[in-house]
Every structure is written in C-alpha cells, then in structure tokens.
Write a protein that holds these residues in place. Sequence first.
Motif, PDB file in Angstrom:
ATOM      1  N   MET A  59       0.884  -1.176   0.000  1.00 27.96           N
ATOM      2  CA  MET A  59       0.000   0.000   0.000  1.00 27.96           C
ATOM      3  C   MET A  59       0.911   1.213   0.000  1.00 27.96           C
ATOM      4  O   MET A  59       1.439   1.578   1.046  1.00 27.96           O
TER       5      MET A  59
ATOM      6  N   VAL B 236       2.530  -5.104   3.693  1.00 27.91           N
ATOM      7  CA  VAL B 236       1.871  -5.947   4.689  1.00 27.91           C
ATOM      8  C   VAL B 236       2.081  -7.398   4.284  1.00 27.91           C
ATOM      9  O   VAL B 236       1.685  -7.793   3.188  1.00 27.91           O
TER      10      VAL B 236
ATOM     11  N   ALA C 203       0.688 -10.432   4.564  1.00 24.95           N
ATOM     12  CA  ALA C 203      -0.553 -11.081   4.986  1.00 24.95           C
ATOM     13  C   ALA C 203      -0.307 -12.567   5.245  1.00 24.95           C
ATOM     14  O   ALA C 203      -0.909 -13.155   6.150  1.00 24.95           O
TER      15      ALA C 203
ATOM     16  N   PRO D 143      -6.665 -13.259  15.387  1.00 23.39           N
ATOM     17  CA  PRO D 143      -7.173 -11.885  15.448  1.00 23.39           C
ATOM     18  C   PRO D 143      -7.394 -11.307  14.058  1.00 23.39           C
ATOM     19  O   PRO D 143      -6.886 -11.827  13.067  1.00 23.39           O
ATOM     20  N   SER D 144      -8.131 -10.226  14.047  1.00 19.69           N
ATOM     21  CA  SER D 144      -8.411  -9.559  12.776  1.00 19.69           C
ATOM     22  C   SER D 144      -7.108  -9.103  12.130  1.00 19.69           C
ATOM     23  O   SER D 144      -6.219  -8.585  12.803  1.00 19.69           O
ATOM     24  N   GLY D 145      -7.009  -9.328  10.838  1.00 20.65           N
ATOM     25  CA  GLY D 145      -5.815  -8.925  10.115  1.00 20.65           C
ATOM     26  C   GLY D 145      -4.688  -9.929  10.173  1.00 20.65           C
ATOM     27  O   GLY D 145      -3.590  -9.677   9.687  1.00 20.65           O
ATOM     28  N   SER D 146      -4.946 -11.082  10.759  1.00 20.02           N
ATOM     29  CA  SER D 146      -3.864 -12.055  10.910  1.00 20.02           C
ATOM     30  C   SER D 146      -3.618 -12.855   9.630  1.00 20.02           C
ATOM     31  O   SER D 146      -2.653 -13.591   9.539  1.00 20.02           O
TER      32      SER D 146
ATOM     33  N   LYS E 191      -6.184 -14.761   7.862  1.00 16.60           N
ATOM     34  CA  LYS E 191      -7.054 -15.934   7.692  1.00 16.60           C
ATOM     35  C   LYS E 191      -7.737 -15.936   6.320  1.00 16.60           C
ATOM     36  O   LYS E 191      -7.698 -16.939   5.593  1.00 16.60           O
ATOM     37  N   SER E 192      -8.345 -14.819   5.982  1.00 13.29           N
ATOM     38  CA  SER E 192      -9.051 -14.759   4.696  1.00 13.29           C
ATOM     39  C   SER E 192      -8.071 -14.907   3.541  1.00 13.29           C
ATOM     40  O   SER E 192      -8.361 -15.568   2.539  1.00 13.29           O
ATOM     41  N   THR E 193      -6.922 -14.262   3.662  1.00 14.06           N
ATOM     42  CA  THR E 193      -5.923 -14.364   2.600  1.00 14.06           C
ATOM     43  C   THR E 193      -5.512 -15.812   2.394  1.00 14.06           C
ATOM     44  O   THR E 193      -5.397 -16.284   1.253  1.00 14.06           O
TER      45      THR E 193
ATOM     46  N   HIS F  46     -14.403 -16.496  14.157  1.00  6.91           N
ATOM     47  CA  HIS F  46     -13.982 -15.777  15.357  1.00  6.91           C
ATOM     48  C   HIS F  46     -14.577 -16.431  16.594  1.00  6.91           C
ATOM     49  O   HIS F  46     -14.198 -16.116  17.713  1.00  6.91           O
TER      50      HIS F  46
ATOM     51  N   LEU G 278     -10.693  -8.754  -4.621  1.00  9.31           N
ATOM     52  CA  LEU G 278     -11.112  -7.358  -4.469  1.00  9.31           C
ATOM     53  C   LEU G 278     -12.563  -7.184  -4.907  1.00  9.31           C
ATOM     54  O   LEU G 278     -13.331  -6.463  -4.278  1.00  9.31           O
TER      55      LEU G 278
HETATM   56  N1  ATP Z   1      -6.184  -6.185  -1.019  1.00  9.22           N
HETATM   57  C1  ATP Z   1      -5.431  -5.851   0.036  1.00  9.22           C
HETATM   58  N2  ATP Z   1      -4.646  -4.784  -0.052  1.00  9.22           N
HETATM   59  C2  ATP Z   1      -3.882  -4.417   0.970  1.00  9.22           C
HETATM   60  N3  ATP Z   1      -3.830  -5.078   2.097  1.00  9.22           N
HETATM   61  C3  ATP Z   1      -4.587  -6.156   2.275  1.00  9.22           C
HETATM   62  C4  ATP Z   1      -5.450  -6.602   1.230  1.00  9.22           C
HETATM   63  N4  ATP Z   1      -6.099  -7.687   1.622  1.00  9.22           N
HETATM   64  C5  ATP Z   1      -5.668  -7.921   2.895  1.00  9.22           C
HETATM   65  N5  ATP Z   1      -4.768  -7.001   3.272  1.00  9.22           N
HETATM   66  C6  ATP Z   1      -4.063  -6.949   4.539  1.00  9.22           C
HETATM   67  O1  ATP Z   1      -3.557  -8.220   4.792  1.00  9.22           O
HETATM   68  C7  ATP Z   1      -3.703  -8.545   6.128  1.00  9.22           C
HETATM   69  C8  ATP Z   1      -4.476  -9.844   6.272  1.00  9.22           C
HETATM   70  O2  ATP Z   1      -5.801  -9.605   5.841  1.00  9.22           O
HETATM   71  P1  ATP Z   1      -6.913 -10.722   5.955  1.00  9.22           P
HETATM   72  O3  ATP Z   1      -8.129 -10.192   5.299  1.00  9.22           O
HETATM   73  O4  ATP Z   1      -6.385 -12.003   5.473  1.00  9.22           O
HETATM   74  O5  ATP Z   1      -7.143 -10.782   7.512  1.00  9.22           O
HETATM   75  P2  ATP Z   1      -8.205 -11.656   8.306  1.00  9.22           P
HETATM   76  O6  ATP Z   1      -7.432 -12.487   9.243  1.00  9.22           O
HETATM   77  O7  ATP Z   1      -9.138 -12.319   7.402  1.00  9.22           O
HETATM   78  O8  ATP Z   1      -8.936 -10.515   9.126  1.00  9.22           O
HETATM   79  P3  ATP Z   1     -10.471 -10.446   9.546  1.00  9.22           P
HETATM   80  O9  ATP Z   1     -10.598 -11.329  10.731  1.00  9.22           O
HETATM   81  O10 ATP Z   1     -10.658  -9.021   9.919  1.00  9.22           O
HETATM   82  O11 ATP Z   1     -11.267 -10.890   8.390  1.00  9.22           O
HETATM   83  C9  ATP Z   1      -4.384  -7.363   6.778  1.00  9.22           C
HETATM   84  O12 ATP Z   1      -3.408  -6.562   7.423  1.00  9.22           O
HETATM   85  C10 ATP Z   1      -5.012  -6.635   5.664  1.00  9.22           C
HETATM   86  O13 ATP Z   1      -5.046  -5.268   5.925  1.00  9.22           O
END
Ligand code: ATP
Lengths: 223, 400
Positions: free
Chosen positions: A13, A18, A20, A39-42, A44-46, A199, B395
């Motif tokens: 960014m 980051v 991920a 936790p959020s941002g850890s 998981k979704s990625t 969660h 996205l």
């Molecule tokens: N398209 C993107 N561009 C920039 N940063 C991203 C993007 N997608 C995810 N991130 C960053 O990557 C990190 C992991 O994001 P991710 O969505 O995998 O977290 P998460 O564990 O699923 O969180 P949550 O519990 O809030 O869903 C975060 O810091 C997020 O800000």
Amino acid sequence: MIRLSAITRVFRMGDQEVRALNSISIDIASGEYVSIMGPSGSGKSTLLNVIGLLDQPDSGRYELDGRDVTGLSETERARVRREKIGFVFQSFHLVPRLTAAENIALPLMLEGVAPTERKARVDAALDAFDLGDRARHRPAELSGGQRQRVAIARATILRPTALLADEPTGNLDHRIGAEVMELLEGLHHAGTTLIVVTHDRELGARAHRHIAMRDGEIVADEK
Amino acid sequence: MNLRDTLTLSLQTVVSYRTRSLLIVLAMALGVAAVVVLTALGDGARRYVVGQFSSLGTNLVFVLPGRAETSGGFPGAALGQTPRDLTLEDARFVGHLPQVRRLAPLNVGVAELTSGGRLREVTVLGSTAELLPIRHMKLSQGSFLAHGSERSAQIVLGSTLAREFFPDGEAVGRRIRLGDSRFLVSGVLAPQGEAMGFNSDEIALIPIDYAQELFNTQSLFRILIEARSRTDIEPARDAIRHLLKRRHDGEEDVTVITQDAILATFDRILRALTLGVAGIAAISLAVAGILVMNVMLVAVAQRTPEIGLLKALGAPAADIRRLFFAEALWLSLAGAAIGYALGNAGAWMIRLAYPQLPAWPPDWASVAGVATALLTGIVASLLPAARAARLDPVLALSGK
Ligand SMILES: Nc1ncnc2c1ncn2[C@@H]1O[C@H](COP(=O)(O)OP(=O)(O)OP(=O)(O)O)[C@@H](O)[C@H]1O
Ligand SMILES: [Mg+2]
C-alpha cells in the motif's frame, strides 16, 4: 490433499508492505475438518483465498490433489475453482435478481450442465437443504439462515473436494449459526474437506484440527 | 457457460434493471427511428420529384435557347452578342429528324383573361396540338387545333379556369378575351393537379403563332421533343444539337437536355441529401453508443461483488466478458427493433399527413440503422466487458 509450502503473500500500500501470509507451510488431507482462528488482520481470509485459488501467492508452492497449481493461468485456475472448490461467505453473496433455485444452478450453468439434468440436481439440492418451498424466492425474501443454506447448496452443487467457509455464521444469530455449522459438518461427514475461518471459539472448537494465526504466520496447529 | 445460458442470464439482468434498460433502449430506439424517418423523408422527396418529373412525359428532349455551360457561358456574350433566337423554323427542321416522333414548340407568358365581367391573370402556353400527347395532358371536352383548324384563334382552358369563367359547364364554343384578342374556347383540360410546381388546371393554351404575337416575340421558350424510343433519346439529342448548330452558322447557342439527364441529376442530388440526413441521424446513434458504454461501466461498478462471486464459482474471464457483451447486445437489439418500429410508424404518419409524399424508408437505411445500433452497442460494451473480466476476484468480492 492441500499442500502449501512457504507461501508468502505481500500487499503493498504505497510504500508500506503488509505480509498477509509469511512463509506458510501446511498440509491438509482430504476429508479433514479444520478451523482457522486468529485476530483480525492475521491473514485468515488471505490464506483461504490462496487455498481457493482466488488469490495468488507472491512466492511459495501450492499443490492441490497432487498437482502443482501455483503457476496456472487465470482460465485454468477458474476451472480448478469450479471443479474442486466451494466457497461459503459471511455475506452469502447471492445474486439478488435470481431466485434461490437459479442461484444454486449458477455453477451448473458455468459448467455447461444440460438444463434437464440441471433442474434435477437443483431440485435435489433444494430438498437436501430444506429449501423446497423457497425455490422461487429471491434472496431478499429469504431469512439469513435460508440465504446461507442457498449459498451452501450452491457451493456444493458440483460436489467440490474442499469447502472453504470464511466466517459463515458471522451474519447469523447464534442458533441459526449453529444450524448452518451442522449443515457444513454434515457435508464433511459425507467426505468433503471442510475449512472454516471463524472468530467464534465455540464453533472453532468443533473442528477436528485447529489452526491459529497471527501476523501472517501459523502460531498453533493442533488436532 | 454455453450461449443459451449466457443469453438467458443476461436477458434476466436487462429485465431486472428496468429503468436503466429502458433509458438505453429509448436512446437507441430514437437514434434508429431518426435514421428511418429522415431517410424515409429524404427518399420520399426523391421519389416524389422523380415521379413528378417522369409524369411530364416519356423519352423527352428539351431544347432551350442560350448555352448553359458551366464554364465560359455563351462565347458570343463577351462580344456583346445575344444568342440567336430559337425559331419556329428551327422547330420545323428538328421535326424532320428520323429519331423524333413528335415535337411541340412552346412559348410561355402571362396575360389577362376576360369574359362576362370576369378578369384574371393567367399563365398562357402557346404551342401546337402535339403538346397534349407529349406532355401527357388530356382534354375533358372539345379539341385543340383539330385537323383543318390549325390556324384559328382557339383557346383551351385549364379545368379550374373553365369552371371559374363558365360555371354552367358549357365552355366549349364560347368566346373569351385574352389580352386584346378574342379566342374561341375549343376545349377544356382534364384536371391534372400540380406537377413540378406548375398547375395545369390554371393555364390557358393557345396556338403558338397567336402566343408569339401576344408576347411580341420570335424566339421560342422551349421545344419539347419526344424521341421515338428510349434508345433514340441520345441520338436524337446529338442530331438536334448538330442540326441547330448548322442552322445557327456553326454557333452552339442552344441547350439540348434529355429528361433522363435531368432525372438522373435530381436523383443524384436527392440521394446524396438522403445519405446526408441518414449520416446525421447515425450520429445520434453514436451518442446512444456512448450512453450504453457509460451505463455498462456503471453496471460493472455496481455489480462488482457479483462478478467476484462468479469468479469464485469458477467462471473464466471469457464467460464474464460474454455476459456483459450479451447484455449490451440485448439492449441494442431491443433498441434497434423498437426504433425500427417507431421509425416505420413515423414514416406511416408522414404518409398519412402528406399522401403525395411516398415516405417509405429505403431498405438500405433500415438495414444500416439497425446494424449501426447493434454495432455501436457491441463496440460500446467491449470496454466495460473487458474491465469486468479483468477484475481481481478477491477485491471484487469485497466490492472494490
Ligand atoms: N487487497 C489488500 N490490499 C492491501 N492489504 C490487504 C489486502 N487484503 C488484505 N490485506 C491486509 O492483509 C492482512 C491480512 O488480511 P486478511 O483479510 O487475510 O485478515 P483476516 O485475518 O481475514 O482478518 P479479519 O478477521 O478481519 O477478516 C491485513 O493486514 C489486511 O489489511
Ligand atoms: Mg477475513
């Protein structure tokens, strides 16, 4: 069989980076039931997106059912997604102008299944997910639990080997959430690999394997 | 995804975004309708003029005094000469040419017609009996310069004039004054209405000698010649030109034109005009195309999560491109069809309002209008469709 080796996913960014996913290595056998928490941002979704071939890692190697899928073209990845992966999302992602039956039929359409067979399979799915009387309703006319059931029916209509659920109960109240989890677990019993991001500790605990993430890394992996 | 499903799914989308779709379809339809109506008008005008001009006669060749040249003009003009008169004698010689079936010398002027206290200025044609068959004019009563009466002071009245001056319907055999001379009404023209801005119901026809005397001239206004057949038109023209040049001491001081040449010129000009208005109308289609593009881009933005979902379900980029493409195709197809119908309804109303005007849209214009609409719609959807297909699935799912 899902095998990730040193998978790294970096988001940039501006001049901020980051990580991920930071060199994640993990094996998930066919038919496993895994929960991913953290936790959020850890990340998981990625991680789930990489496993589902929606996202591509910057480095590392991904083998799915014995095949290296790391460098596949977009078209080939779409085919693998269609044939092997089912996604369930927190926000359901139903197409608002299509009926429940039409939403469920979407993967069959993409796959090119003939209309008569399509109808039979959709009808069977509607019955299996207790949506028989909701076939012609649009998403706006369905309850949250019904919407997620439609989404799950859609995700499984092509009998994927892996079902990836990203907070599938996040938009549902506790009781309905538990019902949806039971539905997913039923599919797991039928042989599908089930990976659930959540969660909710209670729901997460129901899985047979628990992966904990923090800052893009796996910090715990317990059976 | 197969073609049928692509078309069904995109049609469902088009139908469900009702207002948006209606607007695009309307813009497209108006463009196509404009092409159809304007070309119907243009081509109607062409057919009208050509039809009117054809009704003047068949295989006609006209001779007029003076040289109509695009460059230079009459060569003698610089020397202060006027072109030689075109005389009755010239006409007589032309009449002997083998390619000429018949001819009528013509003088035209305006004179006062008076009878029984009534007075009116009328257009007077001076000619011979041949004028009637050459010009496809018919008499409803009487005759004109019938055999044995070639030299008598006869007058034929247009139907309106006859009714005005002799309301009892008994015109033939009555006397009437034209200018300072008295004429015997020998016939009445059958009503013919207007042709080429010339109303033959309100003219008077007298023998050519009397006309030249009345207007005090020796020079003919025109010679109307009917060639023996279609193939004789050009030879007749050349022979007349040659003959008159010889008779006028080698000076080419008359203009000989064929009806066909004039027709062809009218035809060309009016076709170009029709093409021009079609082009202008087509621009409105291009504008509709830009609208389609804009609306499709908005649609892609609006439906980003949906595109992400389709990708997550395993739709390849090509499927998504085709879906948006098909959507634009439906919109332009509906627009083209409605526009075609509207345009034809418009042309029909024009025909109702102006029955003389054969305002039928030419086939090429209908085809071109519809094709342009489809093409613009398709071209306009290329960019939005490509953009949708290129979206990053992750996205897109999150609506970004
Ligand atoms: N398209 C993107 N561009 C920039 N940063 C991203 C993007 N997608 C995810 N991130 C960053 O990557 C990190 C992991 O994001 P991710 O969505 O995998 O977290 P998460 O564990 O699923 O969180 P949550 O519990 O809030 O869903 C975060 O810091 C997020 O800000
Ligand atoms: Mg997440």
